[in-house]
Design an enzyme around this catalytic site. Structure first.
Site, short mmCIF file in Angstrom:
data_model
loop_
_atom_site.label_atom_id
_atom_site.label_comp_id
_atom_site.label_asym_id
_atom_site.label_seq_id
_atom_site.Cartn_x
_atom_site.Cartn_y
_atom_site.Cartn_z
N VAL A 28 -8.92 11.13 -8.43
CA VAL A 28 -9.78 9.95 -8.28
C VAL A 28 -9.14 8.95 -7.32
O VAL A 28 -9.83 8.25 -6.58
CB VAL A 28 -10.10 9.30 -9.64
CG1 VAL A 28 -11.04 8.12 -9.47
CG2 VAL A 28 -10.73 10.32 -10.58
N GLY A 29 -7.81 8.92 -7.31
CA GLY A 29 -7.10 8.07 -6.34
C GLY A 29 -7.52 8.40 -4.92
O GLY A 29 -7.73 7.51 -4.09
N CYS B 112 1.39 7.08 -18.65
CA CYS B 112 1.63 7.66 -17.32
C CYS B 112 3.10 7.89 -17.03
O CYS B 112 3.45 8.74 -16.22
CB CYS B 112 1.02 6.77 -16.24
SG CYS B 112 1.54 5.06 -16.34
N GLU C 148 -1.99 3.46 -8.61
CA GLU C 148 -1.00 3.78 -9.64
C GLU C 148 -1.49 5.06 -10.29
O GLU C 148 -2.42 5.04 -11.10
CB GLU C 148 -0.91 2.63 -10.64
CG GLU C 148 -0.38 1.34 -10.04
CD GLU C 148 1.15 1.24 -10.08
OE1 GLU C 148 1.76 1.80 -11.01
OE2 GLU C 148 1.73 0.63 -9.16
N GLY D 192 -5.11 5.38 -12.32
CA GLY D 192 -5.83 6.55 -12.83
C GLY D 192 -5.21 7.83 -12.30
O GLY D 192 -4.00 7.88 -12.04
N SER D 193 -6.03 8.86 -12.13
CA SER D 193 -5.49 10.16 -11.75
C SER D 193 -5.48 10.35 -10.23
O SER D 193 -6.26 9.71 -9.51
CB SER D 193 -6.35 11.26 -12.37
OG SER D 193 -7.61 11.28 -11.71
N PRO D 194 -4.61 11.25 -9.73
CA PRO D 194 -4.54 11.50 -8.29
C PRO D 194 -5.88 11.91 -7.66
O PRO D 194 -6.23 11.38 -6.60
CB PRO D 194 -3.48 12.59 -8.17
CG PRO D 194 -2.60 12.39 -9.35
CD PRO D 194 -3.49 11.90 -10.45
#
Lengths: 469, 451
Positions: A191-192, A243, A209, A187-189
């Site tokens: 949320v990472g 991505c 990822e 997902g997105s940084p």
């Protein structure tokens, strides 16, 4: 804790040892293969409904690639599972030294919406292959695929050991309160960061990822026609919601001028004179994403190709923006849409500096008929992966690891790397009870003399050995 | 006093200059480190003595010899470790170049622990330098003499900007952790491990956490008890029990419990003589806080051996507790002291269940003549690492990855594993600009035929 029951049920299954035998893992994996075959039509329909995904793209990226991973895993699982014998020191020649691949236990996979089948199944294949119990949470944004996975998939797998959990942000947050033995997130940084922070509370290892802006440098020395086609393909595949899509181009002014007609031709070759009518172009997954990309498109550079949008269909035409400034809105975030900005640079050095002044991306692309240029870009930058003279292709080779660095992620998977990601590599040394006099060297009372012997011995065996204790 | 931001900023600028990347430079730095260890051996041993009451030959074999081995290995193998790894290609990529490049991560942070204060910063440092990174080194403030020495010596031998040493306690470390690093390797306890990972999460920084736990040691009835107990005694009481992979507690059948005590008692005499306190080879608890902590674990326990303490010198005698209840305090947290509880179990099944109901330990030990039993204990449990029929020794084989799992940690290092931990494996595919015809298959317009 709404998921406590589910997690403890899976943990009990894990402790029973059910998922460990190779035959069990193979059977579950084979069932996944059957799912892909039986539900092919449903998969095509769900991804078309969610993303307007052309059947060709779905077959290639969501079915074929998953099957490749599945077959690679089934073909090699017994070899991957074997204890890895390691080199021993002289003193340990009679011992047995090896690395075991232990499953972690109960693992959590959080999948995104852009390749909702692939990014759900490929990590799952690795987790099952490694002998774990798995909870998978598909994205609520790709609604039809979410339903398909939640309703159809569980009947193919052992319900005691594998579960699909649905929900949005709230449910995911509650899910993450539970202790898992591994968390795999795509997902997105931002949320990472949330996922890793939640994992830290339980000391749960993670693979993230994520994404970023993948630069694509084009040197002046290149075959414009081929370059334009490869880049257009990579950019507009899945309507740009990839991505590892080339996010923006860097090239000289001269190159930009040559590229634009070549890109125009490529778009027309691929999607016809009116891309909106082409069955081969996807759509934005939701209104929110549509509006975000449209805003970026309208506020940056000048539209050289495309630019049309249709809110009702969430359609954005394959678009190329020329003369984009680094400060433009479209250069501030990952685009994740069918819009390709071109940022003009004076030369390769300037392109490299530009790339290096930004967060490290998931992928970097460089095009040149001069191999030295490609290698320069490779050697002087840092990214998850790199592809010279093409886009996207490096992730189709299961023998290459797929993962990010810095803001684009940590950890990696695909092929054997998936199996390794979901395994704990446990160092084991088995000794005999004999040869105790040799051990005496290490016991107190310590003495210079004893040390001298050990030191001398270790000098002799310095080549490749660590210590002789 | 320089701020953390300045120190880290300088290391990053130094890394960005690219000078830590060429293999020749890395080897040169490793050689300098090797020189430092050899030339300053006396000073290093003196610091270890001051911090942990560790004597010369003992300290040398635990903290210096292994390090020299790692250095020699890294220098010898660096070329092959750092070489691009070509991978198997498929039909589509037959004419392409496909390989994995090993690249430095950037600026890494190494936080050391106080129990083996020299090697626990130096061994990771070897791997981080070998992988081409800049490294910020933060030795533990608890072992203050070693910390001071490391801070003095490293700048004398290594590139000052690339490999700065930062000293200080909790406030300084907290500030350090707000900076952005490209990898953090932390050795220490579980509670702080969580704090380190949470801080790393803010920057999406990958971490290697070398933590601890209660490493169980199962002694089967069918084994050479004398040998087993000698080995266990060595591993348990070295460094006064302050070893992350020390056998923390024993699981055995009640029928052999007293024999275990006898054998360990005999071995202790052999190792330390009649008066342990005056043996130059027996260490002390590192400080008063830990002394009090370990001492309190003895309350209410059946002391079969030892139990003597002396606060002034932080001395705790090698101690064995018998018939220990699984619910007692000494069975709650990692002991990290010379106190060995024995918990009796009636069978290997009970032992396995006991182990599996607790947090995953850093190490697991099992003693038996029965190979099948050993295999079973290993395969039905989980731990960072294992040594069968001995203790500690898997640590010394650098071809084995050394690290924890669950609460005992994540990631691993030693030998080549250090190099890989501190490297980014970058997938590279280099295609030809020609050969466009094969690509036509993948372009739209899509058709069933193409699929």
């Amino acid at each position: 804790n709404p998921f406590a029951g589910l997690v403890s049920h899976l943990r009990a299954s894990w402790l029973s040892g059910k998922t460990r035998p190779m035959e069990y893992r193979m059977a579950q994996l084979e069932a996944l293969g059957r799912f892909l075959d039986d539900k092919k039509q449903e998969i095509l329909e769900a991804t078309a409904a969610d993303l307007g995904k052309p059947p060709f793209e779905t077959e290639l990226s969501e079915i074929l690639l998953c099957k490749n991973e599945l077959h690679e895993t089934l073909n090699n699982l017994s070899r991957w599972m074997k204890d890895e014998q390691v080199d021993r020191t002289l003193a340990m020649q009679l011992d047995s030294a090896f690395i075991r691949k232990d499953p972690y236990g109960v693992v959590l996979i959080i999948a995104p919406w852009n390749y909702p089948i692939h990014l759900f199944l490929v990590p799952l294949i690795g987790a099952i292959a490694a002998g774990n119990c798995v909870v998978v949470k598909p994205s609520e944004v790709s609604k039809k695929t979410e339903s398909l996975m939640a309703e159809a998939l569980p009947s193919y797998l052992d319900k005691d050991c594998f579960a699909v959990v649905t929900g949005g942000v709230q449910e995911t947050t509650r899910l993450l309160e539970n202790k898992f033995d591994y968390v795999f997130f795509t997902g997105s940084p931002p949320v990472g960061r949330i996922v890793m922070t939640a994992a830290a509370k339980h000391l749960t290892p993670v693979t993230l990822e994520l994404g970023g802006k993948n630069p694509c440098y084009m040197s002046d020395a290149c075959d414009v026609t081929n370059v334009a086609r490869r880049v257009a393909w990579g950019r507009f595949f899945n309507a740009g919601q990839t991505c590892i899509a080339p996010d923006y181009l860097l090239c000289t002014l001269e190159m930009q001028e040559k590229l634009l007609p070549a890109l125009r031709k490529a778009v027309e070759d691929f999607y016809g004179p009116n891309p909106k009518e082409s069955p081969d172009l996807g759509r934005m997954v939701g209104d929110k994403q549509f509006q975000r990309v449209r805003r970026l498109l309208l506020g940056s550079g000048r539209v050289a190709i495309g630019g049309q949008t249709d809110e009702a269909e969430r359609y954005i035409a394959p678009t190329v923006l020329a003369d984009v400034q680094p400060s433009d809105p479209i250069m501030q975030e990952e685009i994740f849409g069918p819009v390709l900005p071109i940022v003009v640079v004076a030369n390769m050095d300037e392109a490299i500096d530009f790339i290096n002044s930004r967060e490290r991306p998931l992928a970097i692309y460089a095009f040149s008929s001069d191999n030295k240029v490609v290698n320069q870009v490779l050697e002087r930058t840092s990214s998850g992966g790199f592809c010279g003279n093409d886009t996207l292709m490096h992730v189709m080779l299961t023998s290459l690891p797929f993962g990010g660095i810095g803001n684009s992620g940590l950890g990696m998977y695909h092929g054997k790397f998936s199996f390794d990601t979901f395994s704990h590599r446990r160092g084991c040394l088995k000794r005999g009870m004999g040869r105790e006099p040799l051990n005496a060297l290490r016991y107190p009372p310590y003495s210079q003399q004893k040390l001298g012997v050990v030191h001398a011995a270790s000098k002799v065996t310095r080549k490749g050995s660590c210590t002789l204790l | 006093m320089e701020s953390m931001q300045q120190v880290v900023g300088r290391a990053r600028a130094a890394f960005n200059s690219g000078r830590s990347r060429p293999l020749e430079f890395r080897i040169q730095q490793l050689k300098a480190l090797e020189r430092m260890v050899n030339e300053k051996e006396k000073e290093i041993l003196a610091a270890l003595k001051a911090d942990l009451h560790k004597d010369g030959p003992n300290a040398y074999s635990h903290e210096i010899m292994g390090l020299l081995g790692e250095l020699a290995l890294a220098m010898e193998k660096l070329q092959s470790w750092a070489a691009p790894q070509h991978v198997k290609k498929n039909l589509l990529t037959m004419r392409d170049e496909a390989y994995i490049r090993y690249e430095p991560l950037g600026v890494v942070l190494i936080i050391g622990a106080w129990n083996y204060p020299f090697i626990l910063v130096m061994q990771p440092l070897v791997g981080a330098i070998a992988a081409g990174n800049a490294v910020v080194v933060k030795p533990s403030e608890v072992s203050e003499n070693t910390a001071r020495l490391v801070a003095e010596l490293l700048p004398q031998y290594l590139d000052k900007e690339l490999y700065p040493v930062v000293t200080g306690g909790v406030p300084e470390t907290t500030e350090l952790l707000t900076q952005r690093f490209d990898h953090i390797l932390y050795t220490g306890n579980t509670a702080v491990g969580k704090i380190v990972m949470a801080a790393a999460a803010k920057h999406l920084t990958p971490v290697t956490l070398e933590l601890g736990g209660k490493s169980p040691c199962y002694i089967d009835k069918d084994c050479d008890l004398a040998v087993a107990c000698r080995r266990i005694t060595w591993g348990k009481y070295m460094n006064c029990g302050q070893t992350c992979i020390a056998p923390d507690y024993i699981l055995c059948d009640p029928s052999i419990q007293s024999k275990v005590v006898e054998n360990i008692k005999a071995t202790l005499q052999e190792f330390y003589g009649e008066d342990v306190k005056s043996s130059p080879d027996y260490e002390r608890i590192v400080n008063k806080r830990h002394f009090k902590r370990v001492k309190s674990l003895l309350e209410g326990q059946k002391i079969a051996l030892g139990g003597e303490t002396d606060e002034a010198s932080c001395f705790i005698a090698p101690t064995i507790l018998t018939d220990v209840s699984p619910e007692s305090k000494v069975m709650e947290e990692e002991i990290f002291g010379p106190v060995l509880p024995i918990v009796t179990v009636k069978s290997v099944e009970e032992a396995i269940e006991f182990i599996n109901h607790r947090e995953k330990p850093l190490a697991l030990y099992v003693f038996s003549n029965n190979k099948q039993l050993i295999k079973r204990v290993i395969s039905e449990t989980s731990s960072g690492g294992v040594t069968g029929n001995d203790v500690i020794m898997h640590f010394f084989l650098s071809t084995l990855p050394f690290g924890g799992v669950g609460h005992s940690g994540m990631g691993a290092y030693h030998g080549r594993h250090s190099f890989e931990t501190f490297s980014h494996r970058r997938a590279c595919l280099i295609k030809d600009l020609k050969m466009e015809s094969t690509n036509k298959m993948r372009y739209p317009p899509g058709s069933q035929k193409k699929v």
